[in-house]
Design an enzyme around this catalytic site. Structure first.
Site, PDB file in Angstrom:
ATOM      1  N   CYS A 163      -9.971  43.381  -4.047  1.00  0.00           N
ATOM      2  CA  CYS A 163      -9.322  42.656  -2.948  1.00  0.00           C
ATOM      3  C   CYS A 163      -7.919  43.198  -2.636  1.00  0.00           C
ATOM      4  O   CYS A 163      -7.813  44.274  -2.057  1.00  0.00           O
ATOM      5  CB  CYS A 163      -9.338  41.158  -3.239  1.00  0.00           C
ATOM      6  SG  CYS A 163      -9.056  40.186  -1.754  1.00  0.00           S
ATOM      7  N   ARG A 211      -9.091  33.247   7.601  1.00  0.00           N
ATOM      8  CA  ARG A 211      -9.377  34.054   6.411  1.00  0.00           C
ATOM      9  C   ARG A 211     -10.893  34.184   6.253  1.00  0.00           C
ATOM     10  O   ARG A 211     -11.646  33.321   6.694  1.00  0.00           O
ATOM     11  CB  ARG A 211      -8.791  33.391   5.157  1.00  0.00           C
ATOM     12  CG  ARG A 211      -7.285  33.253   5.177  1.00  0.00           C
ATOM     13  CD  ARG A 211      -6.770  32.673   3.875  1.00  0.00           C
ATOM     14  NE  ARG A 211      -6.932  33.598   2.752  1.00  0.00           N
ATOM     15  CZ  ARG A 211      -6.114  34.608   2.492  1.00  0.00           C
ATOM     16  NH1 ARG A 211      -5.072  34.833   3.265  1.00  0.00           N
ATOM     17  NH2 ARG A 211      -6.330  35.401   1.462  1.00  0.00           N
ATOM     18  N   HIS A 246     -14.457  38.977  -5.867  1.00  0.00           N
ATOM     19  CA  HIS A 246     -13.823  38.332  -7.023  1.00  0.00           C
ATOM     20  C   HIS A 246     -14.918  37.577  -7.768  1.00  0.00           C
ATOM     21  O   HIS A 246     -16.083  37.655  -7.429  1.00  0.00           O
ATOM     22  CB  HIS A 246     -12.817  37.268  -6.574  1.00  0.00           C
ATOM     23  CG  HIS A 246     -11.599  37.762  -5.899  1.00  0.00           C
ATOM     24  ND1 HIS A 246     -10.561  38.351  -6.565  1.00  0.00           N
ATOM     25  CD2 HIS A 246     -11.220  37.710  -4.598  1.00  0.00           C
ATOM     26  CE1 HIS A 246      -9.587  38.632  -5.696  1.00  0.00           C
ATOM     27  NE2 HIS A 246      -9.967  38.261  -4.496  1.00  0.00           N
TER      28      HIS A 246
HETATM   29  N1  GLN Z   1      -3.469  39.169   0.179  1.00  0.00           N
HETATM   30  C1  GLN Z   1      -4.660  39.829   0.565  1.00  0.00           C
HETATM   31  C2  GLN Z   1      -5.373  39.190   1.732  1.00  0.00           C
HETATM   32  O1  GLN Z   1      -5.273  37.992   1.929  1.00  0.00           O
HETATM   33  C3  GLN Z   1      -5.579  39.938  -0.654  1.00  0.00           C
HETATM   34  C4  GLN Z   1      -6.036  38.613  -1.164  1.00  0.00           C
HETATM   35  C5  GLN Z   1      -6.797  38.677  -2.465  1.00  0.00           C
HETATM   36  O2  GLN Z   1      -6.567  39.561  -3.308  1.00  0.00           O
HETATM   37  N2  GLN Z   1      -7.677  37.702  -2.670  1.00  0.00           N
HETATM   38  O3  GLN Z   1      -6.066  39.868   2.478  1.00  0.00           O
END
Ligand code: GLN
Length: 248
Positions: free
Chosen positions: A97, A131, A199
């Site tokens: 990520c 998101r 993840h």
């Molecule tokens: N900060 C990054 C995003 O939101 C990665 C997030 C994460 O590692 N879960 O895209």
């Protein structure tokens, strides 16, 4: 196993460990130990250099934008050369990520662009859009992966990642969003450098992939002995079911 050792570098374990991503290291460690392969895990933090000849597998977990920003500056300053040299000698580099985004060329957010190390031919942009969150299953496109292999886990990212025209994804989305919610691509792989949005942490639920990484990092030798994966396979099935994937 005499003289065989997997040398792991865990970059920024304090800052890049969202969703218990350090669990991935625990799995790599255990699966080696169960096979009597020695393992060392070296945490490497801010301002500490990375010696490319000292590691077979280099790991970067995920993180919030602010932590990513701090690590990115340090990555460029103290570790980029080491990472590039390690990848050139076919050490495995795995980014999850936020770590994946930093392996690309850049991560653009707000009015700022965070520079990445450029080991993967990808760019990430975060705009004012929802998101990409949820359970995710992908069909990996990897040399010598088991037949009909699936990777399953959880994604939560604001950034959308675009691959360059000839860059290869890690796999195709079965269910979930993946790189950008529309291309059907998830992650990216260039040789032994791999980035993914999965993840979970990823490896406890996908033990076959932990073995794939160990084999690649040890450059195929020794052949890995089969383990009793009853619990790991149950975890895998459960992650697949959570993502809505129950087929083959
Ligand atoms: N900060 C990054 C995003 O939101 C990665 C997030 C994460 O590692 N879960 O895209």
């Amino acid at each position: 196993m005499a003289d065989i050792e997997l040398r792991i570098a865990a970059l920024y374990p304090e800052q890049l460990n969202i969703y218990a991503d350090r669990g991935n290291i625990a799995v790599l460690e255990r699966r080696c130990q169960w096979r009597s392969i020695d393992v060392t895990v070296t945490p490497i933090g801010i301002a500490e250099p990375l010696d490319p000849d000292q590691f077979d597998l280099i790991y970067l977990g995920g993180g919030q934008d602010e932590d990513q920003r701090r690590c990115a500056a340090d990555l460029i300053e103290t570790k980029r050369e080491g990472l590039v040299a390690a990848a050139a000698r076919r050490a495995v580099v795995l980014g999850i990520c936020g770590g994946y985004q930093l392996l690309g060329h850049s991560y653009e957010l707000d009015d700022d662009t965070i520079e990445g190390v450029g080991l993967l031919d990808v760019k990430t942009v975060r705009r004012d859009e929802p998101r990409l969150i949820g359970n995710l299953a992908i069909r990996p496109e990897l040399p010598s992966a088991p037949t009909a292999a699936v990777l399953a886990g959880f994604e939560n990212h604001g950034g959308r990642t675009q691959l360059a025209a000839d860059a290869k994804p890690l796999g195709r989305v079965i269910n979930g969003h993946g790189n950008d919610g529309k291309s059907g691509q998830e992650g990216c792989r260039s040789g032994t450098v791999i980035g993914t949005y999965l993840h979970g942490p990823l490896l406890p639920a996908n033990s076959w992939f932990a073995d794939w990484l160990i084999s690649a990092a040890l450059q195929g030798s020794p052949e890995l002995q089969t383990l009793d994966d009853t619990l790991e396979l149950a975890a895998h099935r459960s992650a697949c079911r959570a993502s809505g994937f129950t087929g083959r």
